[in-house]
Design an enzyme around this catalytic site. Structure first.
Site, short mmCIF file in Angstrom:
data_model
loop_
_atom_site.label_atom_id
_atom_site.label_comp_id
_atom_site.label_asym_id
_atom_site.label_seq_id
_atom_site.Cartn_x
_atom_site.Cartn_y
_atom_site.Cartn_z
N LYS A 1 9.38 15.35 14.79
CA LYS A 1 10.00 14.92 13.54
C LYS A 1 9.55 15.77 12.36
O LYS A 1 10.37 16.19 11.53
CB LYS A 1 9.66 13.44 13.28
CG LYS A 1 10.23 12.88 11.97
CD LYS A 1 11.75 12.89 11.96
CE LYS A 1 12.34 12.39 10.64
NZ LYS A 1 12.04 10.99 10.35
N CYS B 1 11.51 10.96 3.15
CA CYS B 1 11.08 11.70 4.34
C CYS B 1 10.70 13.14 4.05
O CYS B 1 9.53 13.50 4.14
CB CYS B 1 12.19 11.65 5.40
SG CYS B 1 12.42 10.01 6.13
#
Length: 435
Positions: A207, A263
């Protein structure tokens, strides 16, 4: 199989509803009683397209939410979906919610259960947590830990949960892989979803590596925009030209005010911090410049307004957009809201309108003015800033807007408005990285 989801924020709430849609009994757990009450009423605590109908379909019919961690005792698989925000005192990730949730669930883990991390964490976290669980559980209780990173895009979270473009399963053995394949069996069978099975550290890196690559691509084209503005080149045409190279691709090559949200900004900083801890800080040193380019875009827009208006004191500026991206009410690290705040602190009278993010924006910047429509926001404005690319902003009529403003100046921070239509209506159109 019964499933628990620890943390019912953006990731956890959608994941819980998605697991219910896949046919499982699901309990979502959170310490926020107000959020739990909202979810149990099948209402969204945040805006996300397609989410509320999914809640309405399953709440009370296999899906429930609670503040009582003891209710996970019957679950077989436990997903950790809590946040890992940036720490207040450093760029590193704040792991207190992850650690706290693991400690809270340990007394209720039964033999043979699987703990699955979905939160974005520094590499090495899974191994540390596995040891923590092993030490704290009785010898008669065997619990495995796996890592299954999430790849949700705000605005498409339901789709990405039910129809992911890939599944990454970080496991230490065949049993954990088998359980996760059972959890996602329907998705794998119906969508032929690619499954990548890795070790734990690789799964943790996926990620942050993906987000770092996307952030780098965005900052690269914004760096090209800086050069284009100095040379008279058009960064949009440049992006089209290099995007035809299939090694590069056109996606994420839209120059503008840069990235934000919960994020990309914090993930690249946390990744840099973790790399430094590992003695490999130079390997990702470029991420510091990626971050710096992104921040410069916000300052650049403020300077553009100042260039066109002179002193900002008392000047009326309309900002179209507050969320960091369309189809979301998320204002975390939003470029639009950051620019609005900077203009306000420079003395401008700033009026903001966003279709979904007004309440969240007002909580962060209560001193800004807020309008209930785009037409109301631009009334009497000396500069209009388009900073979040909501479809309704692209559909605005330049002729009608011109009748409301004091000065026909528009700065298109996303480079998606019809430049010729605005110019034909008498506007001074300013695109980023465009002549």
């Amino acid at each position: 199989m019964r499933i628990s989801v620890i943390g019912t924020g953006y990731l956890g709430a959608v994941h819980a509803a998605g697991m219910a849609e896949l046919g499982f009994d699901v309990v979502g757990v959170d310490v926020d009683a107000a959020k739990i009450e909202t979810l149990n009423q099948a209402r969204m605590p945040f805006y996300e397209p397609e989410f509320e109908p999914l809640l309405a379909k399953h709440v009370g019919k296999g899906l429930r939410f609670t503040t009582d961690i003891a209710e996970i005792a019957d679950a077989d698989v436990h997903f950790i979906c809590v946040g890992t925000p940036q720490r207040r005192d450093s760029p590193a990730a704040d792991m207190s919610a992850v650690d706290g949730s693991v400690d809270a669930m340990i007394p209720f883990l039964k033999d043979g259960s699987l703990v699955v991390g979905k939160s974005t964490v520094p590499v090495g976290t899974a191994e540390r947590l596995a040891e923590r669980i092993e030490v704290a559980t009785p010898e008669s209780v065997t619990v495995e830990l796996a890592w299954n990173p999430e790849f949700l895009r705000e605005g498409f979270a339901v789709q990405d949960t039910l129809h992911p473009d890939r599944l990454v399963l970080g496991v230490n053995g065949d049993n954990a892989e088998s359980i996760l394949r059972e959890v996602y069996a329907r998705t794998i069978a119906e969508d032929q979803t690619p499954v990548v099975v890795t070790d734990l550290p690789t799964a943790e890196l996926v990620k942050v590596a993906a987000n770092s690559f996307l952030a780098t691509k965005i900052s690269f084209i914004n760096a090209m925009a800086e050069i284009a503005e100095l040379t008279g080149a058009d960064v949009t045409q440049l992006a089209d030209a290099i995007g035809h190279d299939d090694r590069i691709g056109r996606k994420f090559l839209n120059a503008g005010v840069g990235f934000g949200g919960g994020c990309l900004p914090k993930d690249i900083r946390a990744f840099s911090a973790r790399a430094a801890e590992l003695g490999a800080g130079q390997s990702v040193a470029f991420l510091h410049e990626v971050d710096a380019i992104n921040q410069r875009r916000r300052d650049h827009v403020v300077n553009l307004v100042r260039t066109h208006l002179g002193s900002l004191a008392g000047r009326r500026v309309a900002v179209l957009g507050a969320a960091f991206k369309p189809n979301s009410d998320d204002v975390r690290d939003s470029p639009a809201l950051s620019i609005a705040g900077q203009l306000h602190l420079s003395g401008a009278r700033v009026t903001v309108y966003d279709p979904k993010a007004m309440d969240n924006a007002a909580r962060i910047f209560p001193t800004l003015d807020y309008a209930d429509s785009a037409s109301a926001a631009v009334e009497g404005a000396e500069a209009v800033l388009h900073l979040t690319e909501w479809p309704e902003f692209r559909e605005l009529d330049p002729e009608q807007l011109a009748a409301s403003v004091a000065t026909k100046l528009i700065i298109d921070g996303r480079n998606v408005l019809d430049r010729e239509a605005y110019r034909n209506a008498g506007w001074t159109y300013v695109g980023l990285g465009r002549p």
